[in-house]
Design a protein around this motif. Structure first.
Motif, mmCIF file in Angstrom:
data_model
loop_
_atom_site.group_PDB
_atom_site.id
_atom_site.type_symbol
_atom_site.label_atom_id
_atom_site.label_comp_id
_atom_site.label_asym_id
_atom_site.label_seq_id
_atom_site.Cartn_x
_atom_site.Cartn_y
_atom_site.Cartn_z
ATOM 1 N N ALA A 63 10.945 3.536 -0.137
ATOM 2 C CA ALA A 63 11.102 2.010 -1.294
ATOM 3 C C ALA A 63 11.106 2.573 -2.784
ATOM 4 O O ALA A 63 11.799 2.100 -3.567
ATOM 5 N N LEU A 64 10.358 3.835 -2.892
ATOM 6 C CA LEU A 64 10.415 4.300 -4.245
ATOM 7 C C LEU A 64 11.795 4.788 -4.550
ATOM 8 O O LEU A 64 12.328 4.470 -5.765
ATOM 9 N N LYS B 158 13.137 5.283 -8.191
ATOM 10 C CA LYS B 158 11.803 5.973 -8.790
ATOM 11 C C LYS B 158 11.574 7.333 -7.825
ATOM 12 O O LYS B 158 11.916 7.370 -6.645
ATOM 13 N N THR B 159 10.878 8.272 -8.375
ATOM 14 C CA THR B 159 10.760 9.542 -7.611
ATOM 15 C C THR B 159 9.314 9.792 -7.102
ATOM 16 O O THR B 159 9.150 10.225 -6.267
ATOM 17 N N ALA C 218 3.009 0.845 -10.947
ATOM 18 C CA ALA C 218 1.606 -0.057 -10.947
ATOM 19 C C ALA C 218 1.256 -0.292 -9.530
ATOM 20 O O ALA C 218 0.139 -0.225 -9.127
ATOM 21 N N SER C 219 2.306 -0.769 -8.652
ATOM 22 C CA SER C 219 1.968 -1.256 -7.380
ATOM 23 C C SER C 219 3.156 -1.269 -6.338
ATOM 24 O O SER C 219 4.192 -1.224 -7.001
ATOM 25 N N VAL C 220 2.819 -1.065 -5.075
ATOM 26 C CA VAL C 220 3.858 -1.227 -4.065
ATOM 27 C C VAL C 220 3.176 -2.456 -3.367
ATOM 28 O O VAL C 220 2.086 -2.328 -2.758
ATOM 29 N N LEU D 179 9.362 -3.932 1.045
ATOM 30 C CA LEU D 179 8.295 -3.098 0.070
ATOM 31 C C LEU D 179 8.906 -3.605 -1.493
ATOM 32 O O LEU D 179 10.053 -3.278 -1.521
ATOM 33 N N SER D 180 8.394 -4.083 -2.039
ATOM 34 C CA SER D 180 8.486 -4.312 -3.524
ATOM 35 C C SER D 180 7.614 -3.437 -4.528
ATOM 36 O O SER D 180 6.597 -3.279 -4.367
ATOM 37 N N VAL D 181 8.545 -2.576 -5.106
ATOM 38 C CA VAL D 181 8.027 -1.602 -6.263
ATOM 39 C C VAL D 181 7.782 -2.344 -7.482
ATOM 40 O O VAL D 181 8.923 -2.553 -8.136
#
Length: 154
Positions: free
Chosen positions: A126-127, A132-133, A139-141, A149-151
């Motif tokens: 999801a990242l 994102k790596t 801040a949160s998932v 999944l919200s990143v």
């Protein structure tokens, strides 16, 4: 058996077109919410609709009118339950699950991951999907009610 009769094939085509057309009309009339991202309740309704449509198509003992009525009942129940859940938080809590925090301030919440049966690899995927790596800038998932999944970046 490969082939029974032309009458059976014609019945599947005629009933299939009629039942499918009726289902599309009912889904359009029930609104966009019926066709939105699915939570567990919506998935159950979708499977039930598919099963009912298949039964109407393939079971000669189920008349088209009864099949269309069964489809209409499922669409109406889905509409009524979503209508009630929008108007009552108590009812909504019975129908829908809450989102779950899996990562907070760049750290995995291992108990939440286990409880929701989500692996670190799924969070990492999801990242990557969000560009994102690593967890440093996160801040949160959140595991949403529809399973996505919200990143959320810092």
């Amino acid at each position: 058996m490969l082939f029974d009769s032309w009458q059976g094939l014609a019945r599947v085509v005629i009933v299939g077109l009629a039942a499918y057309g009726a289902l599309i009309l009912m889904l359009r009339a029930s609104g966009k919410r019926t066709l939105s991202k699915m939570n567990a309740f919506d998935l159950v309704v979708t499977v039930a609709l598919g099963s009912t449509l298949a039964t109407v198509l393939l079971n000669r003992s189920v008349p088209l009118a009864e099949g269309v009525l069964a489809l209409a009942l499922l669409v109406y129940l889905q509409y009524a339950i979503t209508w009630a859940s929008v108007r009552s938080e108590r009812f909504q809590s019975l129908i829908k699950s809450e989102p779950s925090l899996l990562v907070h301030d760049g750290a995995y919440l291992d108990q939440a991951l286990k409880r929701q049966r989500v692996t670190r690899e799924e969070v990492q995927a999801a990242l990557r999907e969000s560009g994102k790596t690593d967890l440093a800038g996160i801040a949160s998932v959140v595991l949403e009610t529809d399973g996505t999944l919200s990143v959320i970046a810092r």
